[in-house]
Design a protein around this motif. Structure first.
Motif, PDB file in Angstrom:
ATOM      1  N   GLN A  61     -13.126   3.373   6.636  1.00 62.41           N
ATOM      2  CA  GLN A  61     -12.860   1.950   6.492  1.00 62.41           C
ATOM      3  C   GLN A  61     -11.395   1.777   6.136  1.00 62.41           C
ATOM      4  OE1 GLN A  61     -15.688   0.626   3.523  1.00 62.41           O
ATOM      5  NE2 GLN A  61     -17.207   0.158   5.091  1.00 62.41           N
ATOM      6  N   LEU A  62     -10.817   0.631   6.491  1.00 67.86           N
ATOM      7  CA  LEU A  62      -9.421   0.359   6.198  1.00 67.86           C
ATOM      8  C   LEU A  62      -9.294  -0.313   4.837  1.00 67.86           C
ATOM      9  CD1 LEU A  62      -9.287   0.904   9.265  1.00 67.86           C
ATOM     10  CD2 LEU A  62      -7.572  -0.923   9.413  1.00 67.86           C
ATOM     11  N   ALA A  63      -8.347   0.157   4.023  1.00 64.57           N
ATOM     12  CA  ALA A  63      -8.014  -0.492   2.752  1.00 64.57           C
ATOM     13  C   ALA A  63      -6.638  -1.119   2.934  1.00 64.57           C
ATOM     14  CB  ALA A  63      -8.007   0.515   1.613  1.00 64.57           C
ATOM     15  N   CYS A  64      -6.573  -2.450   3.034  1.00 68.19           N
ATOM     16  CA  CYS A  64      -5.335  -3.137   3.389  1.00 68.19           C
ATOM     17  C   CYS A  64      -4.793  -3.962   2.228  1.00 68.19           C
ATOM     18  CB  CYS A  64      -5.561  -4.044   4.594  1.00 68.19           C
ATOM     19  SG  CYS A  64      -5.982  -3.147   6.108  1.00 68.19           S
ATOM     20  N   PHE A  65      -3.465  -4.069   2.157  1.00 72.12           N
ATOM     21  CA  PHE A  65      -2.782  -4.773   1.081  1.00 72.12           C
ATOM     22  C   PHE A  65      -1.689  -5.659   1.657  1.00 72.12           C
ATOM     23  CE2 PHE A  65      -4.336  -0.706  -0.353  1.00 72.12           C
ATOM     24  CZ  PHE A  65      -4.974  -0.989  -1.548  1.00 72.12           C
ATOM     25  N   GLN A  66      -1.467  -6.803   1.008  1.00 69.21           N
ATOM     26  CA  GLN A  66      -0.365  -7.679   1.353  1.00 69.21           C
ATOM     27  C   GLN A  66       0.797  -7.344   0.431  1.00 69.21           C
ATOM     28  OE1 GLN A  66       0.011 -10.063   3.789  1.00 69.21           O
ATOM     29  NE2 GLN A  66       2.138 -10.097   3.081  1.00 69.21           N
ATOM     30  N   VAL A  67       1.894  -6.829   0.995  1.00 69.63           N
ATOM     31  CA  VAL A  67       2.999  -6.356   0.147  1.00 69.63           C
ATOM     32  C   VAL A  67       4.321  -7.040   0.470  1.00 69.63           C
ATOM     33  CG1 VAL A  67       1.916  -4.115  -0.244  1.00 69.63           C
ATOM     34  CG2 VAL A  67       3.461  -4.404   1.705  1.00 69.63           C
ATOM     35  N   GLY A  68       4.322  -8.060   1.291  1.00 65.57           N
ATOM     36  CA  GLY A  68       5.569  -8.707   1.647  1.00 65.57           C
ATOM     37  C   GLY A  68       6.305  -7.917   2.720  1.00 65.57           C
ATOM     38  N   GLU A  69       7.548  -8.253   2.945  1.00 65.72           N
ATOM     39  CA  GLU A  69       8.322  -7.656   4.031  1.00 65.72           C
ATOM     40  C   GLU A  69       8.691  -6.205   3.729  1.00 65.72           C
ATOM     41  OE1 GLU A  69      11.484  -9.771   6.785  1.00 65.72           O
ATOM     42  OE2 GLU A  69      12.415  -9.093   4.917  1.00 65.72           O
ATOM     43  N   ILE A  70       8.411  -5.315   4.654  1.00 69.64           N
ATOM     44  CA  ILE A  70       8.777  -3.910   4.503  1.00 69.64           C
ATOM     45  C   ILE A  70       9.290  -3.382   5.842  1.00 69.64           C
ATOM     46  CG2 ILE A  70       7.160  -3.376   2.638  1.00 69.64           C
ATOM     47  CD1 ILE A  70       5.276  -2.183   4.689  1.00 69.64           C
ATOM     48  N   TYR A  71      10.181  -2.392   5.752  1.00 73.63           N
ATOM     49  CA  TYR A  71      10.695  -1.733   6.953  1.00 73.63           C
ATOM     50  C   TYR A  71      10.773  -0.229   6.696  1.00 73.63           C
ATOM     51  CZ  TYR A  71      11.982  -6.282   8.831  1.00 73.63           C
ATOM     52  OH  TYR A  71      11.941  -7.569   9.310  1.00 73.63           O
ATOM     53  N   PHE A  72      10.249   0.549   7.608  1.00 73.73           N
ATOM     54  CA  PHE A  72      10.343   2.006   7.619  1.00 73.73           C
ATOM     55  C   PHE A  72      10.076   2.624   6.242  1.00 73.73           C
ATOM     56  CE2 PHE A  72      13.105   0.368  11.004  1.00 73.73           C
ATOM     57  CZ  PHE A  72      12.436   0.915  12.090  1.00 73.73           C
ATOM     58  N   PRO A  73       8.858   2.469   5.727  1.00 71.16           N
ATOM     59  CA  PRO A  73       8.520   3.083   4.441  1.00 71.16           C
ATOM     60  C   PRO A  73       8.426   4.601   4.566  1.00 71.16           C
ATOM     61  CG  PRO A  73       6.562   2.180   5.476  1.00 71.16           C
ATOM     62  CD  PRO A  73       7.730   1.760   6.334  1.00 71.16           C
ATOM     63  N   ALA A  74       8.397   5.264   3.424  1.00 74.57           N
ATOM     64  CA  ALA A  74       8.222   6.718   3.363  1.00 74.57           C
ATOM     65  C   ALA A  74       7.073   7.018   2.411  1.00 74.57           C
ATOM     66  CB  ALA A  74       9.505   7.393   2.890  1.00 74.57           C
ATOM     67  N   ILE A  75       6.521   8.210   2.508  1.00 71.84           N
ATOM     68  CA  ILE A  75       5.379   8.587   1.673  1.00 71.84           C
ATOM     69  C   ILE A  75       5.702   9.900   0.969  1.00 71.84           C
ATOM     70  CG2 ILE A  75       4.182   9.784   3.563  1.00 71.84           C
ATOM     71  CD1 ILE A  75       1.550   8.605   2.389  1.00 71.84           C
ATOM     72  N   ASP A  76       5.382   9.984  -0.336  1.00 70.42           N
ATOM     73  CA  ASP A  76       5.696  11.199  -1.084  1.00 70.42           C
ATOM     74  C   ASP A  76       4.501  12.147  -1.125  1.00 70.42           C
ATOM     75  OD1 ASP A  76       3.938  10.354  -3.091  1.00 70.42           O
ATOM     76  OD2 ASP A  76       5.531   9.688  -4.437  1.00 70.42           O
ATOM     77  N   GLU A  77       4.663  13.279  -1.827  1.00 72.34           N
ATOM     78  CA  GLU A  77       3.633  14.315  -1.816  1.00 72.34           C
ATOM     79  C   GLU A  77       2.358  13.898  -2.534  1.00 72.34           C
ATOM     80  OE1 GLU A  77       6.175  15.248  -5.467  1.00 72.34           O
ATOM     81  OE2 GLU A  77       6.415  14.370  -3.484  1.00 72.34           O
ATOM     82  N   GLN A  78       2.432  12.810  -3.324  1.00 72.97           N
ATOM     83  CA  GLN A  78       1.248  12.315  -4.027  1.00 72.97           C
ATOM     84  C   GLN A  78       0.564  11.178  -3.277  1.00 72.97           C
ATOM     85  OE1 GLN A  78       3.177  11.416  -7.776  1.00 72.97           O
ATOM     86  NE2 GLN A  78       2.408  13.309  -8.676  1.00 72.97           N
ATOM     87  N   GLY A  79       1.062  10.864  -2.089  1.00 73.93           N
ATOM     88  CA  GLY A  79       0.446   9.830  -1.282  1.00 73.93           C
ATOM     89  C   GLY A  79       0.867   8.424  -1.645  1.00 73.93           C
ATOM     90  N   VAL A  80       1.948   8.280  -2.434  1.00 70.51           N
ATOM     91  CA  VAL A  80       2.467   6.953  -2.767  1.00 70.51           C
ATOM     92  C   VAL A  80       3.389   6.489  -1.642  1.00 70.51           C
ATOM     93  CG1 VAL A  80       3.761   5.574  -4.433  1.00 70.51           C
ATOM     94  CG2 VAL A  80       2.354   7.498  -5.221  1.00 70.51           C
ATOM     95  N   VAL A  81       3.180   5.270  -1.157  1.00 75.56           N
ATOM     96  CA  VAL A  81       4.005   4.712  -0.088  1.00 75.56           C
ATOM     97  C   VAL A  81       5.145   3.922  -0.723  1.00 75.56           C
ATOM     98  CG1 VAL A  81       4.051   3.209   1.935  1.00 75.56           C
ATOM     99  CG2 VAL A  81       2.006   4.558   1.434  1.00 75.56           C
ATOM    100  N   TRP A  82       6.398   4.247  -0.334  1.00 78.70           N
ATOM    101  CA  TRP A  82       7.589   3.645  -0.920  1.00 78.70           C
ATOM    102  C   TRP A  82       8.385   2.879   0.129  1.00 78.70           C
ATOM    103  CZ3 TRP A  82       8.353   4.104  -6.136  1.00 78.70           C
ATOM    104  CH2 TRP A  82       7.648   5.125  -6.799  1.00 78.70           C
ATOM    105  N   TRP A  83       9.022   1.791  -0.297  1.00 74.34           N
ATOM    106  CA  TRP A  83       9.962   1.070   0.547  1.00 74.34           C
ATOM    107  C   TRP A  83      10.977   0.393  -0.363  1.00 74.34           C
ATOM    108  CZ3 TRP A  83       5.066  -0.410  -0.558  1.00 74.34           C
ATOM    109  CH2 TRP A  83       4.873  -1.674  -1.122  1.00 74.34           C
ATOM    110  N   ASN A  84      12.101   0.007   0.206  1.00 70.84           N
ATOM    111  CA  ASN A  84      13.152  -0.603  -0.593  1.00 70.84           C
ATOM    112  C   ASN A  84      13.392  -2.048  -0.195  1.00 70.84           C
ATOM    113  OD1 ASN A  84      14.495   0.817   1.822  1.00 70.84           O
ATOM    114  ND2 ASN A  84      16.089  -0.600   1.143  1.00 70.84           N
ATOM    115  N   LYS A  85      13.886  -2.813  -1.165  1.00 73.54           N
ATOM    116  CA  LYS A  85      14.285  -4.194  -0.924  1.00 73.54           C
ATOM    117  C   LYS A  85      15.422  -4.488  -1.885  1.00 73.54           C
ATOM    118  CE  LYS A  85      12.526  -8.877  -0.314  1.00 73.54           C
ATOM    119  NZ  LYS A  85      11.319  -9.755  -0.368  1.00 73.54           N
TER     120      LYS A  85
END
Length: 220
Positions: free
Chosen positions: A109-133
């Protein structure tokens, strides 16, 4: 295959290529078309350890490990600006630059979140998705589901102020996370960042996951 390759993914002992005219598999040194994808453009491709995920045209699809089945999961915007990130260890995420519920963890199943504007995020070794603004870095961390939300958007976000205008986020080979800001390269970590003069202005990946770039090498 005489067509433009958009994305290449290698995992599970296979190498697949997504092109503007379908999906191809490398076998015995030659590309062979995967019939089930037809002539749909394949924009993104990832393997989660059990199945392949792809963006085919404007549809998110699941593809069987043996490439014998394909299932439509979600219809995306036709002018999608987004992609897939992650791997079997971190999990696979679908991101879209904007829109309703634009960051989704993929699975049965998909777990979806509304996070505002993001571009080209990256993911670390713990599975945290990061992006900058601006000068801030945001991370969607499912382990913080019950923690306060600094963005006020009802999703488990981490927020870090860097004091620098950030240009880009990149993940190292070892899953570490690097921030590119005004000719500097910083490593996101729990401890302080050491900056050492670097002989090169180019960003390159070094041994053991080290990354060189900008005017400094950053290491923890």
């Amino acid at each position: 295959a005489n067509t433009e390759i958009r994305v290449v993914a290698g995992d599970d002992g296979q190498v697949l290529a997504g092109t503007a005219r379908g999906l191809y598999r490398l076998h015995d040194g030659r590309w062979h078309k995967v019939a089930l994808a037809g002539d749909q453009a394949i924009w993104a491709l990832r393997f989660d350890g059990r199945r392949w995920w792809a963006i085919a045209g404007s549809t998110l699809v699941r593809i069987g490990r043996d490439l014998s089945s394909m299932e439509a999961v979600a219809l995306l915007d036709e002018d999608i600006n987004g992609g897939l990130i992650g791997n079997a260890r971190t999990g696979i995420w679908l991101w879209q630059s904007s829109g309703d519920r634009n960051l989704c963890r993929l699975g049965q199943q998909l777990a979806c979140f509304q996070v505002g504007e993001i571009y080209f995020p990256a993911i670390d070794e713990q599975g945290v998705v990061w992006w900058n603004k601006g000068s801030k870095v945001f991370g969607l961390d499912l382990r913080l589901a019950d923690a306060p939300d600094p963005a006020g958007q009802g999703v488990p976000l981490r927020s870090i102020e860097t004091g620098l205008e950030l240009n880009e986020i990149e993940a190292g080979r070892d899953g570490s996370l690097w921030l590119i800001a005004g000719g500097r390269l910083l490593r996101l970590a729990r401890t302080g960042v050491e900056r050492v003069p670097s002989p090169s202005g180019a960003v390159v990946a070094g041994p053991e996951g080290k990354v060189w770039g900008g005017s400094f090498i950053a290491r923890v």
